[in-house]
Design a protein around this motif. Structure first.
Motif, short mmCIF file in Angstrom:
data_model
loop_
_atom_site.label_atom_id
_atom_site.label_comp_id
_atom_site.label_asym_id
_atom_site.label_seq_id
_atom_site.Cartn_x
_atom_site.Cartn_y
_atom_site.Cartn_z
N PRO A 80 0.79 -1.17 -0.15
CA PRO A 80 0.00 -0.12 -0.07
C PRO A 80 0.80 1.14 0.06
O PRO A 80 1.88 1.17 0.67
CB PRO A 80 -0.73 -0.11 1.41
CG PRO A 80 -0.08 -0.89 2.31
CD PRO A 80 0.91 -1.95 1.50
N GLU A 163 -4.21 -0.22 6.19
CA GLU A 163 -4.29 -1.18 5.36
C GLU A 163 -2.95 -2.30 5.84
O GLU A 163 -3.61 -3.44 5.67
CB GLU A 163 -3.82 -0.75 4.05
CG GLU A 163 -3.64 -1.64 2.97
CD GLU A 163 -4.96 -2.35 2.37
OE1 GLU A 163 -6.09 -2.00 2.81
OE2 GLU A 163 -4.63 -3.28 1.60
N ALA A 164 -2.34 -1.94 6.53
CA ALA A 164 -1.28 -2.87 6.96
C ALA A 164 -1.47 -3.58 8.43
O ALA A 164 -1.02 -4.51 8.78
CB ALA A 164 0.13 -2.15 7.09
N CYS A 165 -2.26 -2.91 9.21
CA CYS A 165 -2.79 -3.39 10.49
C CYS A 165 -3.40 -4.49 10.44
O CYS A 165 -4.81 -4.49 10.02
CB CYS A 165 -3.53 -2.28 11.20
SG CYS A 165 -3.84 -2.59 13.03
N PRO A 166 -3.10 -5.47 11.09
CA PRO A 166 -3.94 -6.63 11.33
C PRO A 166 -5.25 -6.51 11.95
O PRO A 166 -6.21 -7.58 11.89
CB PRO A 166 -3.09 -7.96 11.48
CG PRO A 166 -2.14 -7.22 12.47
CD PRO A 166 -1.84 -5.98 11.75
N THR B 81 -10.25 -11.98 16.16
CA THR B 81 -10.60 -10.86 15.52
C THR B 81 -9.64 -10.21 14.56
O THR B 81 -9.72 -9.16 13.93
CB THR B 81 -10.92 -9.86 16.49
OG1 THR B 81 -10.20 -9.82 17.54
CG2 THR B 81 -12.65 -10.00 16.92
N ALA B 82 -8.29 -10.97 14.77
CA ALA B 82 -7.31 -10.35 13.85
C ALA B 82 -7.29 -10.90 12.56
O ALA B 82 -7.84 -12.11 12.30
CB ALA B 82 -5.80 -10.69 14.58
N LYS B 83 -6.73 -10.15 11.58
CA LYS B 83 -6.72 -10.72 10.28
C LYS B 83 -5.34 -10.92 9.95
O LYS B 83 -4.56 -9.70 9.25
CB LYS B 83 -7.18 -9.62 9.19
CG LYS B 83 -7.94 -10.44 8.23
CD LYS B 83 -8.91 -9.41 7.39
CE LYS B 83 -9.38 -9.73 5.94
NZ LYS B 83 -10.30 -8.75 5.35
N ASN B 84 -4.64 -11.99 9.89
CA ASN B 84 -3.24 -12.00 9.76
C ASN B 84 -2.61 -11.83 8.57
O ASN B 84 -3.31 -12.11 7.48
CB ASN B 84 -2.57 -13.31 10.41
CG ASN B 84 -2.73 -13.57 11.96
OD1 ASN B 84 -1.92 -12.62 12.58
ND2 ASN B 84 -3.56 -14.36 12.38
N ASN B 85 -1.55 -10.92 8.38
CA ASN B 85 -1.16 -10.53 6.92
C ASN B 85 0.41 -10.78 6.86
O ASN B 85 1.06 -9.87 6.34
CB ASN B 85 -1.65 -9.23 6.86
CG ASN B 85 -1.28 -8.27 7.71
OD1 ASN B 85 -0.34 -8.39 8.83
ND2 ASN B 85 -1.58 -6.87 7.82
N ARG B 88 1.92 -10.77 3.51
CA ARG B 88 2.14 -9.40 2.79
C ARG B 88 3.22 -8.47 3.35
O ARG B 88 3.86 -7.82 2.92
CB ARG B 88 0.94 -8.65 2.70
CG ARG B 88 0.05 -9.22 1.77
CD ARG B 88 -1.29 -8.31 1.57
NE ARG B 88 -0.99 -7.00 1.16
CZ ARG B 88 -2.04 -6.12 1.39
NH1 ARG B 88 -3.33 -6.35 2.09
NH2 ARG B 88 -2.00 -4.83 1.12
N PHE B 89 3.04 -8.75 4.81
CA PHE B 89 3.89 -7.67 5.73
C PHE B 89 4.86 -8.42 6.53
O PHE B 89 4.25 -8.77 7.69
CB PHE B 89 3.29 -6.87 6.55
CG PHE B 89 2.37 -5.89 5.62
CD1 PHE B 89 2.74 -4.78 4.75
CD2 PHE B 89 0.94 -6.51 5.45
CE1 PHE B 89 1.99 -4.06 4.26
CE2 PHE B 89 0.18 -5.64 4.87
CZ PHE B 89 0.65 -4.52 4.15
N ASN B 94 5.35 -8.30 13.12
CA ASN B 94 4.15 -8.72 12.93
C ASN B 94 4.01 -10.46 12.83
O ASN B 94 2.97 -10.92 13.23
CB ASN B 94 3.97 -8.64 11.29
CG ASN B 94 2.58 -8.69 10.80
OD1 ASN B 94 1.74 -8.57 11.47
ND2 ASN B 94 2.30 -8.79 9.54
N PHE B 97 3.13 -10.89 16.48
CA PHE B 97 1.93 -10.72 16.86
C PHE B 97 1.09 -12.13 16.56
O PHE B 97 0.20 -12.46 17.16
CB PHE B 97 1.39 -9.59 15.91
CG PHE B 97 0.13 -9.43 15.71
CD1 PHE B 97 -0.50 -8.38 16.60
CD2 PHE B 97 -0.67 -10.01 14.73
CE1 PHE B 97 -2.13 -8.29 16.41
CE2 PHE B 97 -2.02 -9.79 14.71
CZ PHE B 97 -2.66 -8.83 15.34
#
Lengths: 254, 207
Positions: A80, A163-166, B81-85, B88-89, B94, B97
């Motif tokens: 992003p 956008e980057a925050c989970p 409730t977290a949307k792990n990414n 991408r990152f 992270n 986390f």
């Protein structure tokens, strides 16, 4: 004449807020020093996709074209960022463009960042100075403090940190890092400090600072290099102290 | 406390309970169990002392069961409730986390089984708090590995949670202090893991 060089764009498109997203590929004539926006402008000039079919021009949002307004944020090759500051020569091709997934899509690459402005309202990210008469000049601000506060003021509500925050997603009402840092900015201002507790109360409301899970992606992706995680930790400290003052009572709880 | 500030209070309580008393209890538990390394008698004496503390059932309820139950219920909600990414990152924090949420779930499953197999069976009169109880469980290779994963998950969750605790309470604010805290909790992770794993090896292999 040499053959015209082209750049391939693969764009995730969506005709409206409720329609299904799809991908469309475009071959755009290359020019030196072009950025993603000038590529999109070429598509607008000649909305024909790679298969040679005529299509609708791709819609996107933009304003300042110098990375200070935050309007043109989109996901470029998975990252992003602002499309105005994304130079084609520095990108891997094909260039993949998609709208930021955290926000509702209006059309194509345009997203609705309203939740960010609601968050600014929740934390009262402004300084109330209006009155019925001239209140005179406010207290002076130490230069050293001004310098670090200036870094916080670079936030352009672009949405990249959300956008980057989970923890910013449709299952949670977390307001995200930007507004938390803005509360810190206005609390650090000598006049803003007079309404400090109101902003802290906003941060303590549902979806506020306690929604942070410390993944610290925000500080990594912020295009303005704002120390967002320092702001979050600072607001953690300030809200905790405020909560103790509120509960046990304090003459400085205002 | 205003109604709309409940989440703030619940989350802060969750953070506090994870360290005091749960983290302290975890460390104490593995520390006392380490007596097993000095022999069966040594362990039985130490475990016996803990089991015969005055008001032990009240201590268990208020220091162990209720805090863990609260931490687990809210923790499962937070994890889902977290949307792990991380794809991408893939930054270090992270990943921490994400691992914090994964180890939390593993630890919960482990604790439920562990409490059922030990404390509940002792309570029902089917077992005694002594060396042979753990020896019988852990000489089974599957249970040995299950305990190994469970203990390392629990200690990781505690150590990394300690780092987040320091941020959530506004103690480590600057990037530098957060970095030093990272090194400190790595040390906590290694030391407390050693206590737990060393004890497991003693029960399983008698060495």
């Amino acid at each position: 004449m040499a053959e015209q060089k082209t750049v391939t764009f693969i764009i995730t498109r969506q005709d409206g807020p409720d329609s299904a997203p799809y991908e469309e590929t475009f071959e755009v004539p290359y020019r030196t020093n072009m950025n993603v926006i000038s590529g999109l402008m070429e598509i607008r000039k000649n909305p024909v996709n790679a298969k040679g079919e005529k299509t609708t021009p791709v819609q996107w949002d933009m304003n300042c074209l110098e990375e200070v307004c935050g309007a043109c944020s989109m996901v470029i090759n998975g990252t992003p960022r602002q499309s105005c500051a994304a130079l084609v020569d520095e990108l891997e091709t094909p260039i993949r463009l998609a709208p930021m997934a955290t926000f509702p899509v209006v059309r194509d690459l345009i997203v609705d960042r309203e939740r960010m402005f609601d968050a600014l309202k929740q934390v009262k990210a402004w300084i109330p100075i209006d009155g019925t008469h001239d209140l005179g000049p406010g207290p002076r601000m130490p230069e050293k403090k001004r310098q670090w506060a200036y870094e916080l003021s670079k936030c352009m509500t672009c949405g990249v940190c959300l956008e980057a925050c989970p923890n910013v997603n449709d299952k949670s009402d977390f307001i995200g890092p930007a507004a938390i840092s803005q509360a810190r900015l206005f609390n650090s201002h000598p006049t803003g400090d007079m309404n400090k507790s109101e902003r802290l109360e906003g941060l303590m409301e549902d979806g506020g600072v306690s929604g942070c899970g410390n993944s610290q992606n925000c500080v990594q992706v912020c295009p303005k290099g704002i120390p967002l995680t320092t702001s979050i930790a600072a607001m953690n400290r300030a809200t905790n102290i405020q909560a103790f003052k509120n509960f046990f009572g304090s003459d400085n709880a205002h | 406390m205003a109604d709309q500030q409940r989440e703030f209070f619940y989350r802060r309580l969750h953070s506090l309970l994870g360290v005091v008393p749960i983290g302290l209890f975890l460390t104490q538990h593995l520390f006392v169990n380490h007596f097993a390394v000095y022999g069966e008698e040594s362990f039985n004496k130490a475990a016996g002392f803990m089991a015969e503390l005055p008001f032990v059932i009240l201590l268990e309820i208020f220091v162990i069961y209720l805090p863990i139950l609260y931490h687990a219920v809210l923790g499962v909600y937070i994890a889902f409730t977290a949307k792990n990414n991380t794809s991408r990152f893939s930054y270090f924090r992270n990943w921490m986390f994400r691992l914090q949420r994964i180890t939390g779930i593993i630890t919960l499953i482990f604790i439920v089984w562990h409490v059922w197999e030990t404390r509940v069976q002792v309570g029902l009169g089917n077992a005694e708090v002594e060396y042979s109880l753990m020896e019988n469980i852990l000489t089974n290779p599957f249970m040995f590995w299950f305990y190994l994963v469970g203990i390392i998950s629990a200690v990781f969750h505690f150590a990394n949670g300690l780092w987040s605790f320091l941020v959530s309470w506004g103690i480590t604010q600057s990037p530098k202090s957060q970095k030093v805290a990272t090194y400190a909790v790595v040390l906590v992770f290694l030391v407390v893991s050693y206590l737990g794993v060393r004890t497991l090896i003693q029960f399983a292999y008698g060495v």
